[in-house]
Design a protein around this motif. Structure first.
Motif, PDB file in Angstrom:
ATOM      1  N   LEU A   1       1.097  -0.864   0.219  1.00 47.71           N
ATOM      2  CA  LEU A   1      -0.249  -0.219  -0.258  1.00 47.71           C
ATOM      3  C   LEU A   1       1.280   1.117   0.055  1.00 47.71           C
ATOM      4  O   LEU A   1       0.180   2.203  -0.263  1.00 47.71           O
ATOM      5  N   ASP A   2       1.825   1.293  -0.018  1.00 51.66           N
ATOM      6  CA  ASP A   2       2.957   2.768   0.166  1.00 51.66           C
ATOM      7  C   ASP A   2       2.871   3.012   1.462  1.00 51.66           C
ATOM      8  O   ASP A   2       2.186   3.912   1.300  1.00 51.66           O
ATOM      9  N   SER A   3       2.332   2.644   2.652  1.00 48.75           N
ATOM     10  CA  SER A   3       1.664   3.040   3.424  1.00 48.75           C
ATOM     11  C   SER A   3       2.818   4.070   4.575  1.00 48.75           C
ATOM     12  O   SER A   3       3.808   3.587   4.830  1.00 48.75           O
ATOM     13  N   ASP A   4       2.234   4.939   5.014  1.00 44.85           N
ATOM     14  CA  ASP A   4       3.210   5.897   6.025  1.00 44.85           C
ATOM     15  C   ASP A   4       2.452   5.658   7.108  1.00 44.85           C
ATOM     16  O   ASP A   4       2.319   6.670   8.273  1.00 44.85           O
ATOM     17  N   LEU A   5       1.209   4.527   7.411  1.00 49.37           N
ATOM     18  CA  LEU A   5       1.046   4.264   9.086  1.00 49.37           C
ATOM     19  C   LEU A   5       2.371   3.630   9.608  1.00 49.37           C
ATOM     20  O   LEU A   5       3.535   3.111   9.171  1.00 49.37           O
ATOM     21  N   PRO A   6       2.405   3.655  11.195  1.00 48.30           N
ATOM     22  CA  PRO A   6       3.753   2.884  11.777  1.00 48.30           C
ATOM     23  C   PRO A   6       3.679   1.512  10.927  1.00 48.30           C
ATOM     24  O   PRO A   6       2.392   0.758  10.909  1.00 48.30           O
ATOM     25  N   MET A   7       4.829   1.076  10.670  1.00 48.80           N
ATOM     26  CA  MET A   7       5.239  -0.351  10.758  1.00 48.80           C
ATOM     27  C   MET A   7       5.098  -1.254  11.301  1.00 48.80           C
ATOM     28  O   MET A   7       5.010  -1.204  12.983  1.00 48.80           O
ATOM     29  N   PRO A   8       4.006  -2.029  11.488  1.00 45.05           N
ATOM     30  CA  PRO A   8       3.224  -3.380  12.598  1.00 45.05           C
ATOM     31  C   PRO A   8       4.596  -3.873  12.833  1.00 45.05           C
ATOM     32  O   PRO A   8       5.403  -4.565  12.721  1.00 45.05           O
ATOM     33  N   GLU A   9       4.433  -4.240  14.000  1.00 47.51           N
ATOM     34  CA  GLU A   9       5.383  -4.483  15.188  1.00 47.51           C
ATOM     35  C   GLU A   9       4.650  -5.788  15.612  1.00 47.51           C
ATOM     36  O   GLU A   9       3.616  -5.200  16.364  1.00 47.51           O
ATOM     37  N   THR A  10       5.236  -6.545  16.428  1.00 44.89           N
ATOM     38  CA  THR A  10       5.248  -7.212  17.389  1.00 44.89           C
ATOM     39  C   THR A  10       4.561  -6.643  19.130  1.00 44.89           C
ATOM     40  O   THR A  10       4.988  -6.218  19.586  1.00 44.89           O
TER      41      THR A  10
ATOM     42  N   ALA B   1       1.921  -4.221  18.637  1.00 46.57           N
ATOM     43  CA  ALA B   1       0.929  -3.450  17.965  1.00 46.57           C
ATOM     44  C   ALA B   1      -0.576  -3.741  17.723  1.00 46.57           C
ATOM     45  O   ALA B   1      -0.255  -4.958  17.123  1.00 46.57           O
ATOM     46  N   ALA B   2      -1.360  -3.123  17.474  1.00 45.31           N
ATOM     47  CA  ALA B   2      -2.963  -3.309  17.185  1.00 45.31           C
ATOM     48  C   ALA B   2      -3.021  -3.733  15.557  1.00 45.31           C
ATOM     49  O   ALA B   2      -2.068  -2.592  15.050  1.00 45.31           O
TER      50      ALA B   2
ATOM     51  N   HIS C   1     -11.829  -5.337  20.790  1.00 41.05           N
ATOM     52  CA  HIS C   1     -10.199  -5.253  21.415  1.00 41.05           C
ATOM     53  C   HIS C   1      -9.655  -5.266  20.232  1.00 41.05           C
ATOM     54  O   HIS C   1      -9.827  -6.243  19.461  1.00 41.05           O
ATOM     55  N   PRO C   2      -8.704  -4.753  20.048  1.00 42.79           N
ATOM     56  CA  PRO C   2      -7.729  -4.449  18.964  1.00 42.79           C
ATOM     57  C   PRO C   2      -7.494  -6.211  18.893  1.00 42.79           C
ATOM     58  O   PRO C   2      -7.058  -6.858  19.975  1.00 42.79           O
ATOM     59  N   LEU C   3      -6.871  -6.557  17.840  1.00 44.63           N
ATOM     60  CA  LEU C   3      -6.207  -8.373  17.307  1.00 44.63           C
ATOM     61  C   LEU C   3      -4.645  -7.001  17.548  1.00 44.63           C
ATOM     62  O   LEU C   3      -4.210  -6.095  16.616  1.00 44.63           O
TER      63      LEU C   3
ATOM     64  N   PRO D   1      -3.444  -3.514  12.193  1.00 43.05           N
ATOM     65  CA  PRO D   1      -5.291  -2.379  11.810  1.00 43.05           C
ATOM     66  C   PRO D   1      -6.290  -2.581  11.093  1.00 43.05           C
ATOM     67  O   PRO D   1      -6.195  -3.780  11.263  1.00 43.05           O
ATOM     68  N   LEU D   2      -7.214  -0.828  11.501  1.00 41.76           N
ATOM     69  CA  LEU D   2      -8.541  -2.031  10.783  1.00 41.76           C
ATOM     70  C   LEU D   2      -8.800  -2.842   9.695  1.00 41.76           C
ATOM     71  O   LEU D   2      -8.410  -2.012   8.351  1.00 41.76           O
ATOM     72  N   LEU D   3      -9.382  -3.991   9.657  1.00 47.83           N
ATOM     73  CA  LEU D   3      -9.599  -4.641   8.734  1.00 47.83           C
ATOM     74  C   LEU D   3      -8.526  -5.482   7.851  1.00 47.83           C
ATOM     75  O   LEU D   3      -8.545  -5.806   6.255  1.00 47.83           O
ATOM     76  N   TRP D   4      -7.542  -5.067   8.769  1.00 46.58           N
ATOM     77  CA  TRP D   4      -6.168  -6.020   8.153  1.00 46.58           C
ATOM     78  C   TRP D   4      -6.291  -7.519   8.607  1.00 46.58           C
ATOM     79  O   TRP D   4      -5.469  -8.407   7.591  1.00 46.58           O
ATOM     80  N   HIS D   5      -7.234  -7.740   9.189  1.00 48.81           N
ATOM     81  CA  HIS D   5      -7.351  -9.042   9.420  1.00 48.81           C
ATOM     82  C   HIS D   5      -7.710  -9.885   8.560  1.00 48.81           C
ATOM     83  O   HIS D   5      -7.436 -11.097   8.550  1.00 48.81           O
ATOM     84  N   TRP D   6      -8.264  -9.392   6.969  1.00 49.99           N
ATOM     85  CA  TRP D   6      -8.245 -10.644   5.700  1.00 49.99           C
ATOM     86  C   TRP D   6      -6.952 -10.486   5.932  1.00 49.99           C
ATOM     87  O   TRP D   6      -7.527 -11.547   4.647  1.00 49.99           O
ATOM     88  N   LEU D   7      -5.750 -10.759   5.902  1.00 50.13           N
ATOM     89  CA  LEU D   7      -5.014 -11.050   5.652  1.00 50.13           C
ATOM     90  C   LEU D   7      -4.718 -13.175   5.923  1.00 50.13           C
ATOM     91  O   LEU D   7      -3.555 -13.525   5.554  1.00 50.13           O
ATOM     92  N   TYR D   8      -5.357 -12.979   7.334  1.00 49.16           N
ATOM     93  CA  TYR D   8      -5.171 -14.192   7.627  1.00 49.16           C
ATOM     94  C   TYR D   8      -6.468 -15.192   7.986  1.00 49.16           C
ATOM     95  O   TYR D   8      -7.736 -14.668   7.325  1.00 49.16           O
TER      96      TYR D   8
END
Length: 280
Positions: free
Chosen positions: A35-44, A46-47, A97-99, A49-56
Motif C-alpha cells: 500500500l506504500d503505507s505511511d502508517l507505523p510499521m506493524p510490530e509484535t 502492536a494493534a 478489542h484490538p487484534l 490496523p482495522l480490516l487487515w484481519h483479512w490477511l489471515y
C-alpha cells in the motif's frame, strides 16, 4: 443453467466451521509495503490496523479443488449456488478489542442467511456469513459478510451515481495489476477477475476488477491517517459498482457528530463503495 432451489440452498443456514491463526507480522508488513503505507510499521504487540484481519484465516484449498473461476468448488461450507459469478457485496463489523501482532486467534464462522432476489439484470442470490474472532477467551471482532451470486450477463456497469459533497480529505490512486496481484497473493485469493484479463473480458468487464476488500481497506487506511485519535466501534460498507485497474480511484471522507462517512469514487465520478463508521 440450473434453476435456483432456494429451499435446498437454505439447508446450509446454520452450517459452521472453525479455524485458528496467529496474527503474524510478515503478512501485515507485506501489505504495509504493497500500500506504500505511511502508517507505523506493524510490530509484535502492536494493534493490527482495522480490516487487515483479512490477511489471515484463509482456507488452504488445493488447486485441484478450485472451480474454473478460481474459487473453491461449492457445496462445502458455502452453499452450491448455481450462478457462476460471485463477489463481495458488503459487510458489517463490530470492534470490541484490538487484534495485535502475535495474537493467537480462533475464528468461528456460520452461514447466517441465504436469500434470493430478482434484480433488474437477473437473478441474484445473497449469502450472509458471520464470523467471530476470539482471542484470549474474549471476542475481539464480530463480522457479517454478504456475498452475491449472479450470472455473467448481470455484470454491473461502472459507477454513475454522483459522489458525496464536501469531503474533509480525499486521495486519488490508480490501482494497477501489481497491487491487485500482491493483494490476491496476501489474501490467498485466486478469483480470476483480479488477474486474468481474458477471463474478465468474457465476464463482461473492461479490465481487472479491484477487490472489494482492498477498496474497503484503502478507505479505512486513509481514515486512520486523517483521524488517528478516533476509535472505531463499528463499520458498515457496501459495494455499489466495480472499480477497474489503471483507472483513477479516489478515497474521501469526513467526520461529524460521532460518525465517519467514507466513500470511494471510480472513473467517471461515481461512487463504487460507501462506508459508515461509528466512533466513540
Amino acid at each position: 443453467m440450473s434453476e435456483i432451489n432456494l429451499q435446498q440452498l437454505q439447508t446450509w443456514v446454520g452450517k459452521t466451521q472453525t479455524a485458528a491463526d496467529v496474527i503474524a507480522p510478515a503478512p501485515a508488513r507485506k501489505l504495509h509495503a504493497a500500500l506504500d503505507s505511511d502508517l507505523p510499521m506493524p510490530e509484535t504487540g502492536a494493534a493490527l490496523p482495522l480490516l487487515w484481519h483479512w490477511l489471515y484465516f484463509h482456507q488452504h484449498t488445493p488447486t485441484a479443488e478450485l472451480s474454473a473461476d478460481g474459487h473453491a468448488k461449492r457445496g462445502g461450507f458455502l452453499p452450491p449456488v448455481p450462478l457462476p459469478g460471485r463477489m463481495w457485496a458488503g459487510g458489517r463489523l463490530r470492534f470490541f478489542h484490538p487484534l495485535c501482532i502475535g495474537d493467537e486467534v480462533n475464528l468461528e464462522s456460520k452461514i447466517a442467511a441465504v436469500r434470493h432476489k430478482q434484480g433488474r439484470s437477473g437473478a441474484l442470490v445473497f449469502v450472509t456469513v458471520t464470523h467471530r474472532y476470539v482471542c484470549g477467551g474474549r471476542c475481539a471482532l464480530e463480522e457479517e459478510c454478504d456475498l452475491v451470486y449472479r450470472n455473467p450477463a448481470a455484470a454491473p456497469k461502472p459507477a454513475s451515481a454522483p459522489a458525496a459533497a464536501s469531503p474533509q480529505w480525499r486521495r486519488t490512486r490508480r490501482p494497477g495489476p501489481v497491487l491487485l496481484f500482491r493483494y490476491s497473493a496476501l489474501t490467498f485469493n485466486s478469483h480470476r477477475i483480479h488477474y486474468d484479463r481474458g477471463y474478465c473480458a468474457a465476464e463482461g468487464y473492461p479490465g481487472l476488477v479491484v477487490h472489494g476488500p482492498l477498496i474497503a481497506t484503502l478507505l479505512m487506511h486513509d481514515f486512520t491517517r486523517r483521524a488517528p485519535r478516533q476509535t472505531v466501534r463499528h463499520c458498515t460498507y457496501r459495494a455499489l459498482r466495480p472499480a477497474f485497474d489503471g483507472a483513477p480511484l479516489e478515497t474521501a471522507g469526513r467526520v461529524a457528530n460521532g460518525r465517519g462517512e467514507l466513500w470511494a469514487v471510480g472513473e467517471g465520478g461515481g461512487v463504487v463503495m460507501e462506508m459508515g463508521l461509528g466512533l466513540g
